[in-house]
Every structure is written in structure tokens, then in C-alpha cells.
Design a protein around this motif. Structure first.
Motif, PDB file in Angstrom:
ATOM      1  N   LYS A  84      24.549 -40.832  23.319  1.00  0.00           N
ATOM      2  CA  LYS A  84      24.415 -39.469  22.812  1.00  0.00           C
ATOM      3  C   LYS A  84      22.994 -38.952  23.014  1.00  0.00           C
ATOM      4  O   LYS A  84      22.775 -37.777  23.348  1.00  0.00           O
ATOM      5  N   LYS A  85      22.029 -39.837  22.818  1.00  0.00           N
ATOM      6  CA  LYS A  85      20.643 -39.450  23.048  1.00  0.00           C
ATOM      7  C   LYS A  85      20.409 -39.099  24.530  1.00  0.00           C
ATOM      8  O   LYS A  85      19.630 -38.192  24.844  1.00  0.00           O
ATOM      9  N   ILE A  86      21.100 -39.822  25.399  1.00  0.00           N
ATOM     10  CA  ILE A  86      20.971 -39.534  26.831  1.00  0.00           C
ATOM     11  C   ILE A  86      21.503 -38.136  27.151  1.00  0.00           C
ATOM     12  O   ILE A  86      20.889 -37.367  27.896  1.00  0.00           O
ATOM     13  N   VAL A  87      22.648 -37.806  26.570  1.00  0.00           N
ATOM     14  CA  VAL A  87      23.229 -36.480  26.775  1.00  0.00           C
ATOM     15  C   VAL A  87      22.289 -35.407  26.245  1.00  0.00           C
ATOM     16  O   VAL A  87      22.067 -34.369  26.894  1.00  0.00           O
ATOM     17  N   ASP A  88      21.726 -35.656  25.054  1.00  0.00           N
ATOM     18  CA  ASP A  88      20.779 -34.693  24.484  1.00  0.00           C
ATOM     19  C   ASP A  88      19.535 -34.556  25.363  1.00  0.00           C
ATOM     20  O   ASP A  88      18.980 -33.456  25.515  1.00  0.00           O
ATOM     21  N   SER A  92      18.019 -31.218  27.200  1.00  0.00           N
ATOM     22  CA  SER A  92      16.648 -30.749  27.018  1.00  0.00           C
ATOM     23  C   SER A  92      15.873 -30.669  28.331  1.00  0.00           C
ATOM     24  O   SER A  92      14.923 -29.884  28.458  1.00  0.00           O
ATOM     25  N   LEU A  93      16.274 -31.471  29.319  1.00  0.00           N
ATOM     26  CA  LEU A  93      15.580 -31.467  30.604  1.00  0.00           C
ATOM     27  C   LEU A  93      15.973 -30.273  31.472  1.00  0.00           C
ATOM     28  O   LEU A  93      15.184 -29.841  32.329  1.00  0.00           O
ATOM     29  N   PRO A  95      16.324 -27.023  30.746  1.00  0.00           N
ATOM     30  CA  PRO A  95      15.374 -25.905  30.626  1.00  0.00           C
ATOM     31  C   PRO A  95      14.015 -26.216  31.254  1.00  0.00           C
ATOM     32  O   PRO A  95      13.377 -25.323  31.827  1.00  0.00           O
ATOM     33  N   GLU A  96      13.575 -27.475  31.148  1.00  0.00           N
ATOM     34  CA  GLU A  96      12.302 -27.841  31.775  1.00  0.00           C
ATOM     35  C   GLU A  96      12.402 -27.763  33.300  1.00  0.00           C
ATOM     36  O   GLU A  96      11.441 -27.374  33.978  1.00  0.00           O
ATOM     37  N   LEU A  97      13.554 -28.185  33.807  1.00  0.00           N
ATOM     38  CA  LEU A  97      13.804 -28.064  35.254  1.00  0.00           C
ATOM     39  C   LEU A  97      13.703 -26.602  35.675  1.00  0.00           C
ATOM     40  O   LEU A  97      13.090 -26.279  36.708  1.00  0.00           O
ATOM     41  N   GLU A  98      14.285 -25.744  34.883  1.00  0.00           N
ATOM     42  CA  GLU A  98      14.282 -24.316  35.197  1.00  0.00           C
ATOM     43  C   GLU A  98      12.860 -23.754  35.183  1.00  0.00           C
ATOM     44  O   GLU A  98      12.483 -22.962  36.051  1.00  0.00           O
ATOM     45  N   LYS A 147      15.226 -37.523  37.500  1.00  0.00           N
ATOM     46  CA  LYS A 147      15.369 -37.964  36.116  1.00  0.00           C
ATOM     47  C   LYS A 147      16.767 -37.662  35.587  1.00  0.00           C
ATOM     48  O   LYS A 147      17.398 -38.497  34.923  1.00  0.00           O
ATOM     49  N   LEU A 148      17.261 -36.458  35.879  1.00  0.00           N
ATOM     50  CA  LEU A 148      18.594 -36.062  35.413  1.00  0.00           C
ATOM     51  C   LEU A 148      19.674 -36.965  35.998  1.00  0.00           C
ATOM     52  O   LEU A 148      20.587 -37.412  35.297  1.00  0.00           O
TER      53      LEU A 148
END
Length: 427
Positions: A84-88, A92-93, A95-98, A147-148
Motif C-alpha cells: 500500500k505504501k508503494i501505491v501511495d 505522490s511521484l 505530480p513530481e514527474l509532472e 523510479k515509477l
């Protein structure tokens, strides 16, 4: 000649010069520019000239929307706390990618406009579709994508997570890389065995057809020049093959070469030139001979009419003087007719050689370049590369190479064969 007359002379030449520049020079330069790029019309990321990195904003928006939708639908019940932490973390990544790409208000405005158009099912304008970015921004973007994908690979193999992985992998496809390749296309064709084979086929076709067309055309020209009664009717009959459009002529010969109903294939089989009627267009050697025969039949009248015009310029007094000296017809032909026809023969050979070297429609209709590329010429190879494979970069390279080869042929004719003709005219 005073200055004013020179100016008027240049002004009269100006329209012709401008037409030559717009019709010949500019397209040739454009084709050469295209040959320096890897342009593939069936690949959206290489469909146009690009010198810098770009982001396909439309593709990016669709890909992020798909990935976000899949993330929202991932069932949390089938995941443990770590997953679940991985999905979260993936959420979160994104928006950072964007932000790594759309890092200014202007860029974010462009993305928002594209999203609005997509949400309203409207087409995206080409000005909004692509966004120029720096190499540094692309590197940052690629780090986030890695990373994704790495995070997604650590999730269990379910239908939803597999779809998520595919969506994240598609993020790499939104990058439009520079497609400038320099002279790589030319380097490729220097080692291309298919091009070498096409050049050999083209040279063989050109040399054989032009030789026989010149011989038969000269014979026809002499006959047409000597005929007195019904001269115009005879000329009309002789010129009929040349008057028929090439495509129609090729279709007519294709029917005559047909292995089942073709009269020419049946005739050649009966006299033993081929084993069976079906071998005429299916055999590599016979197919080329068949194409040459059709071209010789069609184009010989063109050579003949040019040579007739040359024969009409030879003074009859030369022949009368030769007869007085006791010269027979053969001597007159080789000592008077041929030397006086040199300028006309040069022009006829130049035009026909260039035309034969660029042959396309006749062979394309007859054999399509087959069988096994045995009749494929350089023009047909270029056509297949451009329009069948939609490889615009390499197709443009072949077009430039054809121009170079045609230029070399013209140079040889004018400089080597023309030297004696021009010196003869000066004397």
C-alpha cells in the motif's frame, strides 16, 4: 552593349531564373534536408523534422490519466501494508514527474488546455500538442519514470498491477527525440546490397534499351526520311507506340505476357525461348527481358522522330557530290549521315538515357520490381521506401542519390561525347 541594355537582358531572364529556383532548386534543397533526418511517417514521434527534445503533451495527458485511473482502481484489500505504501508512493511521484517537465506557468497552462480539449473530446492543435524541453529536463523526467516502473515491478502480479506497469512504461513513449542523423542514411545505403542490386538492374535496363532504341530508331529514321509517298501516314503509324500513355502500354504488354492468355508468352514458349508461358514474368531473367522489350517497342519511335529532324538538316548536295565521286549508299551513311547526325544523336541519347535510368511506371505495372527484386530499379526502390514503408528520411536520401547519378550521366554525355560534336560545330 550599354548598361541599360544589360539590365533589360537580366530582367527578361529573371522570370526563368525564379521559376527554376522555385521549381527545381528549393525542392532539391528540401529533399536533401529531409535526407539528414530519420523521418518515418508511420511513427508519430518521427513524423516531422525535430532538432530538440519534445514532449507529446497529448500523449502524456492520456497516459497519466490512464495510470491515475488504474491506481484509483487498485484493490487495497489484496495488498499488504508495504505494498500500500508503494501505491501511495507512486501516486505522490506522479505530480513530481509532472513538475519536472511542466515547471513554469506557461507550460502548465499548455497542459491544462490540452486536458480541457481531451475532456471535451476535441482535437488537440499541433501548437499545443508538442512542448520543447531541455536535455536536463528530459534526464530528470527519465529518472522519475525509472523510479515509477521500479516501484510498480515490486507489486504483485494481478490484472490491475500489470495494467499499471504498462501505463507507466508508456510514459517513456511521450518523449519525442531529435531525429537528426546527419549522413547516416547515406552511410547506410553505401552498404545496402539491395540498392546495389537496384543500380545494376537500372544500368542493365538503361544500356540495353537505349542501345537497341538507337539502332532501331536510326533505321526507322532513315526509312521515314526516304519515304516519299504517304510520308505523314507512315510517320503516324510509327509514332503510335510513343503516343500511347506508358501505363496503358505497360498494361497491354502485361496482358500479352500473361501466362494463361498472353499471346507473346505463348509465342515465346512455342519457339522454345521459354519453357512454359508462365515463365515469362515469373523468371528473374525473362522478366527483365520482357520489360526491356516493352520499353524498346514504346520508345524507339521517340528516337526515330528526333533523328528524322536531324536528317532533314543535312544538305542534299553532300549526297549528290558523294554520288558523283562514286560513293555507294553504305559509304554515304558512315561518312556523311552519321558524322552530320552526331549532335542530334547526342541529344537523343542524353534524353533517352536519363529517361531510361529513371524508369518507373513501365516496370512497376509489368512486374512491380519482381520477381525477387530482379527488375527493381532505383526509382521503384525509392517509391517503395517512401510510400510503402513510409520512411521519408531514407526515401529522400535515395532521391538525392538518383539526382547525383543523373547528374553524373549528364556530365559524361556533355563533357566526353559532346566535346567532339561541339568542336565540329566550331569548325
Amino acid at each position: 552593349m550599354d548598361r541599360k541594355e544589360k539590365l533589360f537582358g537580366y530582367l527578361f531572364l529573371l522570370p526563368a531564373v525564379l521559376i527554376f529556383i522555385f521549381v527545381a532548386v528549393i525542392p532539391l534543397v528540401q529533399v536533401f534536408v529531409f535526407s539528414l533526418f530519420d523521418i518515418q511517417l508511420n511513427n508519430p514521434t518521427k513524423s516531422e523534422v525535430s532538432l530538440s527534445y519534445k514532449i507529446d503533451v497529448e500523449n502524456y495527458a492520456n497516459t497519466v490519466f490512464t495510470a491515475s485511473s488504474i491506481l484509483d482502481s487498485v484493490s487495497s484489500q489484496s495488498l499488504d501494508s508495504k505494498q500500500k505504501k508503494i501505491v501511495d508512493r507512486i501516486k505522490s511521484l506522479l505530480p513530481e514527474l509532472e513538475k519536472s517537465i511542466f515547471n513554469t506557468n506557461e507550460k502548465m497552462s499548455q497542459l491544462n488546455k490540452v486536458n480541457d480539449l481531451l475532456n471535451n473530446f476535441q482535437p488537440v492543435d499541433i501548437k499545443l500538442k508538442y512542448l520543447s524541453v531541455s536535455r536536463k529536463e528530459i534526464n530528470q523526467y527519465n529518472e522519475y519514470v525509472k523510479k515509477l516502473i521500479s516501484l510498480a515491478n515490486s507489486l504483485p502480479n494481478t490484472q490491475e498491477t500489470n495494467d499499471l506497469k504498462q501505463a507507466l512504461l508508456a510514459l517513456d513513449q511521450v518523449i519525442v527525440k531529435p531525429n537528426f542523423v546527419g549522413l547516416q542514411n547515406y552511410s547506410y545505403y553505401l552498404k545496402d546490397s539491395r540498392l546495389l542490386s537496384a543500380i545494376k538492374n537500372t544500368l542493365l535496363f538503361t544500356v540495353v534499351t537505349v542501345f537497341f532504341e538507337l539502332v532501331f530508331g536510326l533505321m526507322l529514321a532513315v526509312v521515314m526520311h526516304k519515304v516519299t509517298s504517304l510520308k505523314n501516314v507512315f510517320k503516324s503509324i510509327v509514332l503510335m507506340p510513343w503516343a500511347i500513355p506508358t501505363v496503358i502500354s505497360a498494361l497491354m504488354w502485361k496482358f500479352m505476357y500473361d501466362g494463361q492468355v498472353g499471346i507473346m508468352s505463348k509465342f515465346f514458349a512455342d519457339i522454345g525461348l521459354i519453357r512454359s508461358p508462365a515463365d515469362l514474368l515469373s523468371s528473374t531473367t525473362n522478366a527483365m527481358i520482357a520489360a526491356m522489350t516493352a520499353d524498346i517497342w514504346k520508345t524507339t519511335p521517340y528516337i526515330a522522330i528526333l533523328l528524322v529532324a536531324g536528317l532533314q538538316t543535312i544538305p542534299e548536295s553532300l549526297y549528290e557530290a558523294a554520288k558523283v565521286d562514286g560513293a555507294n549508299a553504305v559509304y554515304q551513311f558512315f561518312r556523311i549521315t552519321l558524322p552530320m547526325l552526331k549532335p542530334t544523336i547526342l541529344v537523343a541519347l542524353l534524353f533517352r538515357t536519363l529517361d531510361a535510368f529513371r524508369v518507373f511506371d513501365l516496370i512497376y505495372v509489368l512486374t512491380g520490381g519482381g520477381p525477387a527484386n530482379s527488375t527493381e530499379t532505383v526509382s521503384i526502390y525509392t517509391y517503395k521506401t517512401l510510400f510503402n514503408q513510409l520512411d521519408f528520411g531514407r526515401g529522400s536520401t535515395l532521391a538525392v542519390l538518383i539526382f547525383i547519378m543523373v547528374t553524373i550521366i549528364s556530365f559524361i554525355y556533355i563533357k566526353i561525347l559532346g566535346a567532339e560534336v561541339f568542336s565540329h560545330q566550331k569548325r
